[in-house]
Design an enzyme around this catalytic site. Sequence first.
Site, PDB file in Angstrom:
ATOM      1  N   LYS A 204       0.860  -1.180   0.000  1.00  0.00           N
ATOM      2  CA  LYS A 204       0.000   0.000   0.000  1.00  0.00           C
ATOM      3  C   LYS A 204       0.899   1.232   0.000  1.00  0.00           C
ATOM      4  O   LYS A 204       1.698   1.433   0.923  1.00  0.00           O
ATOM      5  CB  LYS A 204      -0.908  -0.003   1.227  1.00  0.00           C
ATOM      6  N   ARG A 214     -10.677   9.987   1.731  1.00  0.00           N
ATOM      7  CA  ARG A 214     -10.554  10.673   3.024  1.00  0.00           C
ATOM      8  C   ARG A 214     -11.682  11.683   3.215  1.00  0.00           C
ATOM      9  O   ARG A 214     -12.109  11.922   4.340  1.00  0.00           O
ATOM     10  CB  ARG A 214      -9.168  11.313   3.149  1.00  0.00           C
ATOM     11  N   GLU A 244       7.557  -6.554   1.473  1.00  0.00           N
ATOM     12  CA  GLU A 244       6.311  -6.406   2.231  1.00  0.00           C
ATOM     13  C   GLU A 244       5.397  -7.623   2.032  1.00  0.00           C
ATOM     14  O   GLU A 244       4.829  -8.158   2.982  1.00  0.00           O
ATOM     15  CB  GLU A 244       5.549  -5.143   1.791  1.00  0.00           C
ATOM     16  N   LYS A 259      -2.137  -1.368  -3.891  1.00  0.00           N
ATOM     17  CA  LYS A 259      -2.993  -0.188  -3.833  1.00  0.00           C
ATOM     18  C   LYS A 259      -2.153   1.073  -3.867  1.00  0.00           C
ATOM     19  O   LYS A 259      -1.156   1.120  -3.144  1.00  0.00           O
ATOM     20  CB  LYS A 259      -3.782  -0.277  -2.530  1.00  0.00           C
TER      21      LYS A 259
HETATM   22  C1  PBG Z   1      -7.312   3.614   5.291  1.00  0.00           C
HETATM   23  C2  PBG Z   1      -7.695   3.308   3.912  1.00  0.00           C
HETATM   24  C3  PBG Z   1      -7.523   4.209   2.867  1.00  0.00           C
HETATM   25  C4  PBG Z   1      -8.079   3.618   1.757  1.00  0.00           C
HETATM   26  C5  PBG Z   1      -8.557   2.356   2.124  1.00  0.00           C
HETATM   27  N1  PBG Z   1      -8.282   2.172   3.480  1.00  0.00           N
HETATM   28  C6  PBG Z   1      -7.012   5.593   2.849  1.00  0.00           C
HETATM   29  C7  PBG Z   1      -5.760   5.968   3.487  1.00  0.00           C
HETATM   30  O1  PBG Z   1      -4.861   5.147   3.661  1.00  0.00           O
HETATM   31  O2  PBG Z   1      -5.671   7.130   3.840  1.00  0.00           O
HETATM   32  C8  PBG Z   1      -8.141   4.291   0.410  1.00  0.00           C
HETATM   33  C9  PBG Z   1      -9.149   3.815  -0.538  1.00  0.00           C
HETATM   34  C10 PBG Z   1      -9.469   4.752  -1.621  1.00  0.00           C
HETATM   35  O3  PBG Z   1      -8.825   5.813  -1.829  1.00  0.00           O
HETATM   36  O4  PBG Z   1     -10.414   4.431  -2.337  1.00  0.00           O
HETATM   37  N2  PBG Z   1      -6.817   2.699   6.108  1.00  0.00           N
END
Ligand code: PBG
Length: 336
Positions: A204, A214, A244, A259
């Site tokens: 990620k 967010r 990872e 991601k």
């Molecule tokens: C947070 C989380 C995020 C997303 C999924 N889980 C955002 C972040 O890490 O700030 C992002 C998903 C998206 O942008 O569609 N744990």
Amino acid sequence: MCSQRYSSFPSTRLRRLRSREYIRRLVRENNLLPSDMVAPMFLQEGKNVKEVIPSMPGVYRLSIDLAIQEIKALSSKGVPAVALFPSVPDRLKSSGGDESYNSAGLIQNAIKRIKEVIPEIGIISDVALDPYTTHGHDGLINEDGDILNDETIEILVRQSISQAEAGIDIIAPSDMMDGRVAAIRAALDSRGFQEVKILAYSAKYSSAFYGPFRDAIGSAKNIGPQGKKSYQMDPGNSREAIREVALDIAEGADMVMVKPGMPYLDIITRIKEEFGMPTFAYQVSGEYSMIKAASENGWLDEKSAVLESLLCFKRAGADGVLSYFTKDVIDWLHES
Ligand code: PBG
């Protein structure tokens, strides 16, 4: 060299297999199917509430009753799983994110109710503290704003157990703390939840493409100028992604995820080739909003752009994709 290699022209004509739709379909190497799709959904408290998310046109924060209607429709059209994300009111947020493991919390209730009504759908829930913390970070922080890795894991374990007790199918830690998969696996197993699966957000990246998400869960406010760079990966790295993923597999992950999606297709390919694990990709909120905005302006044809972007995830090696377009995609796939 070159002329020798291609000297079979004109007897070899690659365009022959592109000439008509039937033959293109017949030789297509990868296909997008309803069973590849996972629908992320934003939940909120209340009844019959459907709240607009301005930076994600067409995506809503739904109360559980409305979410259930939508999940029923998705399930009947062949979507195997949904991924739930809570939008928690400010009054329930704290610096320690304790609401995350409230057995009567929004996500825990949603899991119970969805399982009652639609037992056949797989439910994926996020494990991370950002929806629940006043500062919007995925973990606990000290006075200097530094993330406390091991202390955070204790909360993540409680969060995971509370979701397991509610009946979750798949736990998806998205927090990027070191060692959390092992801790969660051990805690689940010691309480008889051997069947709960772990889909680790292993690679990620610290990405600007999470912006609209967010907004959706209201976690953008106080992250600070450093953002999440001390735990999410640097976009310049790919060998680190291998490390990872290797760690998460060793710690007990059943499936791994990359991601964001589209700017990171090379990472999906490397991971799939290296490990051959069930590998998922997340077409994140910013990717959704870009395609949506361009489509709404008439600059892109939405259906073609979306279906192409998702097919490319498959070609890169993904076994499935989380996408906010899932509902439309399923209808488009059934049309054709
Ligand atoms: C947070 C989380 C995020 C997303 C999924 N889980 C955002 C972040 O890490 O700030 C992002 C998903 C998206 O942008 O569609 N744990």
